[in-house]
Write a protein that holds these residues in place. Structure first.
Motif, short mmCIF file in Angstrom:
data_model
loop_
_atom_site.label_atom_id
_atom_site.label_comp_id
_atom_site.label_asym_id
_atom_site.label_seq_id
_atom_site.Cartn_x
_atom_site.Cartn_y
_atom_site.Cartn_z
N GLU A 185 0.85 -1.20 0.00
CA GLU A 185 0.00 0.00 0.00
C GLU A 185 0.88 1.24 0.00
OE1 GLU A 185 -3.97 0.71 2.31
OE2 GLU A 185 -2.34 1.43 3.58
N LEU A 186 0.60 2.15 -0.90
CA LEU A 186 1.35 3.39 -0.99
C LEU A 186 0.64 4.49 -0.20
CD1 LEU A 186 2.16 3.33 -4.82
CD2 LEU A 186 3.51 2.41 -2.94
N LYS A 187 1.42 5.38 0.37
CA LYS A 187 0.86 6.49 1.15
C LYS A 187 1.05 7.80 0.39
CE LYS A 187 1.63 4.31 5.66
NZ LYS A 187 2.29 4.44 6.99
N ARG A 188 -0.08 8.46 0.15
CA ARG A 188 -0.03 9.75 -0.52
C ARG A 188 -0.10 10.86 0.55
NH1 ARG A 188 -1.60 10.77 -5.67
NH2 ARG A 188 -3.04 8.99 -5.65
N PRO A 189 1.02 11.54 0.84
CA PRO A 189 0.98 12.60 1.85
C PRO A 189 0.26 13.83 1.31
CG PRO A 189 3.15 12.49 0.84
CD PRO A 189 2.36 11.36 0.26
N THR A 190 -0.61 14.38 2.14
CA THR A 190 -1.33 15.60 1.76
C THR A 190 -1.22 16.61 2.90
OG1 THR A 190 -3.44 14.79 2.67
CG2 THR A 190 -2.98 14.31 0.35
N ALA A 191 -1.17 17.87 2.53
CA ALA A 191 -1.02 18.92 3.56
C ALA A 191 -1.81 20.15 3.15
CB ALA A 191 0.44 19.28 3.76
#
Length: 431
Positions: A123-129
């Protein structure tokens, strides 16, 4: 023509090619006839030299040339016939030759690995801010710091002040080369000098002379000074404290915001930070995808590709001033990095080939303009790339790699992960 194939290593093939004597003779005769039409010999007009004399004088040379011609012609046919994809040029060895005989040679090659690219199952993690007000204000503060000025003051020097000094360094009672300067500008706390030097000036006033004891680090660049105790005689010429510009309409205009004043400046900063956050998120996703592809495809790689990539890495490190002394450990790490890069190149190429992916022309132009925007004359940079096929090919390869990343992301498990803006751009570690 007869072709047989033997397997060597995992990616090594040895082709044995045999050309019938009749074809050899036909090639030799054809070359001799062409030569006879132009050759000159005493007593004969051009083109009238008897074939017997032409063959007697030039036969050995023509035979060698005929073998070269036959190798060039039959090697390509043999590779196509066997369905092989060679890496680089073959190593040729002649095994049987001579007028009136079959001509045989072997061609040892490395081939590209045949494999079904795996995408990985992690599973890939898409960082959002979200860009907050504090991020905007922090950026504006950084812009103010970049435009800092200094004003002379009549008080003792403190950290963050700029001082103008004269100094002279001594080892014992002897002055050492390079340890002297006049009118030297130094911001206290900037750590531009060795430990203890700047601290020794704190509290001094203009016109004061101080003697400061310091110790050069053991790993100091100048081996004559490394690890030694030194004394600096320092005279302070001036003390200046920092002044930051006010955040007002004039400040906004100095940053190119002609209308809207400070509010417009804050909005522009917010938009720029949001773009930076998106780009950072994209970069992290790309890194994860490439790591996943490399881990999921532990394939054999051709030695020629591996050696070429190691050489490129050495040249890159050398150009960056990071060239290391040869050692088994350093070579091992370099080979590990090169192997990963070669694997990624092969996997990406295979995904491109199997899925008929092509670089988007608009995306290539957009990437080219992004790169050019970092230079003083963007139009000239764009024109240079467009006039240089090799460099333009690098841009196209970059765009194609991004297209592969998008293709993988569309098929991967991706979970969004909220982080702060600072964490996203690498100012803090993600928890």
């Amino acid at each position: 023509m007869q072709v047989s194939v033997e397997a060597g290593g995992p990616l090594e093939k040895r082709l044995k090619v045999t050309v019938p004597a009749e074809e050899v003779e036909s090639t030799v005769s054809s070359r001799l006839r062409r030569l006879a039409s132009t050759v000159r010999m005493p007593g004969f007009r051009p083109g009238k030299v008897p074939m017997r004399l032409v063959e007697q004088r030039y036969g050995d040379q023509v035979l060698i040339e005929a073998y070269d011609e036959l190798i060039n012609r039959t090697y390509s046919s043999a590779i196509a016939e066997q369905g092989l994809r060679p890496v680089g040029q073959p190593d040729i060895a002649i095994e049987a030759s001579g007028r009136g005989q079959d001509f045989s040679y072997s061609a040892t090659i490395e081939i590209y690995p045949e494999f079904e690219p795996a995408l990985g199952e992690g599973e890939l993690k898409r960082p959002t801010a979200e860009v907050g007000d504090e991020d905007v204000e922090r950026t504006i503060q950084a812009l103010r710091e970049q435009r800092r000025t200094y004003e002379t003051v009549d008080r003792p020097a403190a950290l963050n002040d700029q001082v103008i000094i004269d100094f002279k360094g001594f080892i014992g009672d002897e002055a050492f080369p390079g340890g002297e300067a006049q009118g030297f500008n130094l911001v206290l706390g900037s750590k531009r000098t060795i430990e203890g030097f700047e601290e020794g000036i704190v509290g001094a006033v203009a016109g004061e002379t101080r003697s400061v004891e310091v110790a050069f680090p053991e790993d100091y660049g100048n081996k004559e000074l490394a690890g030694k105790q030194a004394r600096f005689e320092i005279k302070v010429q001036a003390v200046m404290e920092p002044r930051l510009p006010e955040v007002n309409d004039e400040f906004a205009k100095s940053l190119g915001v002609e209308e809207g004043g400070v509010d417009a400046l804050r909005q522009e900063v917010r938009e720029n930070l949001a773009f930076e956050a998106e780009r950072a998120s994209r970069a992290r996703m790309k890194s994860q995808v490439l790591d996943m592809l490399a881990d999921a495809n532990p394939i054999d790689v051709p030695r020629k590709l591996l050696d070429a990539e190691m050489q490129r890495l050495r040249e890159t490190l050398g150009s960056q001033g990071q060239q290391q002394e040869p050692s088994a450990e350093a070579d091992g790490k370099l080979e590990e990095l090169a192997r990963r890069r070669v694997i990624l190149g092969l996997v990406i190429s295979e995904l491109v080939r199997r899925n008929d992916l092509q670089p988007d022309r608009d995306a290539v132009r957009q990437e080219l303009e992004r790169i050019a925007s970092q230079y003083q004359n963007p139009d000239q940079v764009v024109a240079w790339y467009l006039g240089n096929p090799e460099r333009l090919g690098e841009i196209e390869a970059m765009v194609l790699e991004n297209k592969v990343v998008d293709w993988v992301l569309a098929r991967a498990k991706v979970k969004e992960e909220a982080v702060t803006f600072n964490q996203l751009i690498g100012r803090d570690e993600v928890a």
